[in-house]
Design a protein around this motif. Sequence first.
Motif, PDB file in Angstrom:
ATOM      1  N   ARG A   1       1.235  -1.185   0.272  1.00  0.00           N
ATOM      2  CA  ARG A   1      -0.390   0.013  -0.370  1.00  0.00           C
ATOM      3  C   ARG A   1       0.982   1.182  -0.273  1.00  0.00           C
ATOM      4  NH1 ARG A   1      -3.988   1.008  -1.915  1.00  0.00           N
ATOM      5  NH2 ARG A   1      -5.319  -0.391  -0.911  1.00  0.00           N
ATOM      6  N   ALA A   2       1.779   1.166   0.533  1.00  0.00           N
ATOM      7  CA  ALA A   2       2.682   2.216   1.034  1.00  0.00           C
ATOM      8  C   ALA A   2       3.593   2.607  -0.044  1.00  0.00           C
ATOM      9  CB  ALA A   2       3.889   2.038   1.540  1.00  0.00           C
ATOM     10  N   LEU A   3       3.724   1.514  -1.552  1.00  0.00           N
ATOM     11  CA  LEU A   3       4.578   1.614  -2.685  1.00  0.00           C
ATOM     12  C   LEU A   3       3.517   2.355  -3.403  1.00  0.00           C
ATOM     13  CD1 LEU A   3       6.632   0.775  -4.984  1.00  0.00           C
ATOM     14  CD2 LEU A   3       5.115  -1.388  -5.214  1.00  0.00           C
ATOM     15  N   PHE A   4       2.395   1.436  -3.751  1.00  0.00           N
ATOM     16  CA  PHE A   4       0.931   2.585  -4.299  1.00  0.00           C
ATOM     17  C   PHE A   4       0.984   3.922  -4.328  1.00  0.00           C
ATOM     18  CE2 PHE A   4      -0.310  -2.028  -4.092  1.00  0.00           C
ATOM     19  CZ  PHE A   4       0.589  -2.594  -5.587  1.00  0.00           C
ATOM     20  N   ASP A   5       1.044   4.262  -2.866  1.00  0.00           N
ATOM     21  CA  ASP A   5       0.428   5.938  -2.516  1.00  0.00           C
ATOM     22  C   ASP A   5       1.891   6.582  -3.202  1.00  0.00           C
ATOM     23  OD1 ASP A   5      -1.787   5.135  -1.137  1.00  0.00           O
ATOM     24  OD2 ASP A   5      -0.906   4.827   0.818  1.00  0.00           O
ATOM     25  N   ALA A   6       3.121   5.914  -2.958  1.00  0.00           N
ATOM     26  CA  ALA A   6       4.299   6.451  -4.008  1.00  0.00           C
ATOM     27  C   ALA A   6       4.200   6.822  -4.812  1.00  0.00           C
ATOM     28  CB  ALA A   6       5.980   6.093  -2.386  1.00  0.00           C
ATOM     29  N   VAL A   7       4.258   5.817  -5.741  1.00  0.00           N
ATOM     30  CA  VAL A   7       3.575   5.529  -7.041  1.00  0.00           C
ATOM     31  C   VAL A   7       2.581   7.102  -7.295  1.00  0.00           C
ATOM     32  CG1 VAL A   7       3.831   4.799  -9.477  1.00  0.00           C
ATOM     33  CG2 VAL A   7       5.113   3.405  -7.030  1.00  0.00           C
ATOM     34  N   ASP A   8       1.716   7.152  -6.838  1.00  0.00           N
ATOM     35  CA  ASP A   8       1.142   7.899  -7.241  1.00  0.00           C
ATOM     36  C   ASP A   8       1.060   9.451  -6.696  1.00  0.00           C
ATOM     37  OD1 ASP A   8      -2.113   8.524  -7.371  1.00  0.00           O
ATOM     38  OD2 ASP A   8      -1.867   9.387  -5.602  1.00  0.00           O
ATOM     39  N   SER A   9       1.757   9.592  -5.874  1.00  0.00           N
ATOM     40  CA  SER A   9       2.637  11.080  -5.465  1.00  0.00           C
ATOM     41  C   SER A   9       3.324  11.278  -6.393  1.00  0.00           C
ATOM     42  CB  SER A   9       3.685  10.837  -3.952  1.00  0.00           C
ATOM     43  OG  SER A   9       2.449  10.458  -2.898  1.00  0.00           O
TER      44      SER A   9
ATOM     45  N   GLU B   1       8.612   2.327   4.823  1.00  0.00           N
ATOM     46  CA  GLU B   1       7.716   3.369   3.950  1.00  0.00           C
ATOM     47  C   GLU B   1       7.442   4.244   4.556  1.00  0.00           C
ATOM     48  OE1 GLU B   1       5.390  -0.070   6.100  1.00  0.00           O
ATOM     49  OE2 GLU B   1       6.904   0.739   6.588  1.00  0.00           O
ATOM     50  N   ALA B   2       8.459   5.134   5.414  1.00  0.00           N
ATOM     51  CA  ALA B   2       8.050   6.985   5.537  1.00  0.00           C
ATOM     52  C   ALA B   2       9.363   7.760   4.592  1.00  0.00           C
ATOM     53  CB  ALA B   2       8.555   6.990   7.027  1.00  0.00           C
ATOM     54  N   ASP B   3      10.350   6.685   4.449  1.00  0.00           N
ATOM     55  CA  ASP B   3      10.915   7.348   2.646  1.00  0.00           C
ATOM     56  C   ASP B   3      10.719   6.544   1.967  1.00  0.00           C
ATOM     57  OD1 ASP B   3      12.380   8.547   5.180  1.00  0.00           O
ATOM     58  OD2 ASP B   3      14.489   7.400   5.337  1.00  0.00           O
ATOM     59  N   LEU B   4       9.954   5.637   1.710  1.00  0.00           N
ATOM     60  CA  LEU B   4       9.673   5.349   0.145  1.00  0.00           C
ATOM     61  C   LEU B   4       9.657   6.138  -0.795  1.00  0.00           C
ATOM     62  CD1 LEU B   4       9.781   2.636  -1.185  1.00  0.00           C
ATOM     63  CD2 LEU B   4       6.699   2.463  -0.973  1.00  0.00           C
ATOM     64  N   GLU B   5       8.703   7.311  -0.799  1.00  0.00           N
ATOM     65  CA  GLU B   5       8.503   7.853  -2.117  1.00  0.00           C
ATOM     66  C   GLU B   5      10.081   8.287  -2.614  1.00  0.00           C
ATOM     67  OE1 GLU B   5       6.805  12.365  -3.334  1.00  0.00           O
ATOM     68  OE2 GLU B   5       5.747  10.481  -1.491  1.00  0.00           O
ATOM     69  N   ARG B   6      10.475   9.331  -1.579  1.00  0.00           N
ATOM     70  CA  ARG B   6      11.894   9.468  -1.819  1.00  0.00           C
ATOM     71  C   ARG B   6      13.181   8.088  -2.130  1.00  0.00           C
ATOM     72  NH1 ARG B   6      16.590   9.247   0.481  1.00  0.00           N
ATOM     73  NH2 ARG B   6      15.813   7.725   2.062  1.00  0.00           N
TER      74      ARG B   6
END
Length: 242
Positions: free
Chosen positions: A133-141, A227-232
């Motif tokens: 879920r965190a991965l998909f949220d990061a990709v979406d962001s 999860e916290a740093d996944l988008e970066r």
Amino acid sequence: MNGVLSSLGIGAATVDTVLPTTLTAGESVDARVDVTGGNDAQEVDSIYFALATSYETDESRRTAKIDTFRIADSFTIEPGEERSHTVSIDVPYHTPVTMGRTSVWLDTGLDIDWAIDPDDRDELEIEPDPLRRALFDAVDSLGFRLRTAECEATESLFSNHRFVQEFEFVPRSGPFAGELDELEIVTLPEDDGFDLVLEVDRRGGLLAEQFDADERYDRLSLRDGDEADLERTLRAAIERNC
């Protein structure tokens, strides 16, 4: 005569599993299994279950069992008798999520000697675990949108896995819009998380595409607490392959 017909599946016992149709990978759920007797008494050796999906190969589409288990206690089901069994079903952490073309279902069957085993199929919706879920949220962001998702037979790169789930995203906004054609992510289940294989498909000319010069690969590890740093982390991996 009834016994002969029952062995052919005519007027035989039936089975039906009642459970939530939306589940989360990694959770356990309680289910009820209802067995109804047919026209003749039948000896049931066990009730068996198979959580399954399908995946693409170069030649066809095949079925893969994600997990199997059974209730081993034997019993006799009398004509018209109704029996119910309560069972806890574990949804393995690595169960594919039902996005795109991916489907997951639960098969339930009765093991009856010298007879066609009655069975029941329940289509399931599998929600992602917190890591995915965190991965998909990061990709979406980052401005990507899902184009398709499906399970495919593995190549030598993923030799420890019979099939993998691949997600294909396209940039609609954000820092990579106009820079990339697509982003493909393959999730490889590990004991405490997932490894991610990224394919970054850069925009290139016809010559670059002909020789796959516009495609680059990277591999990341995703574990609890990331999860916290996944988008970066994901953005950095894409940028170094642009």
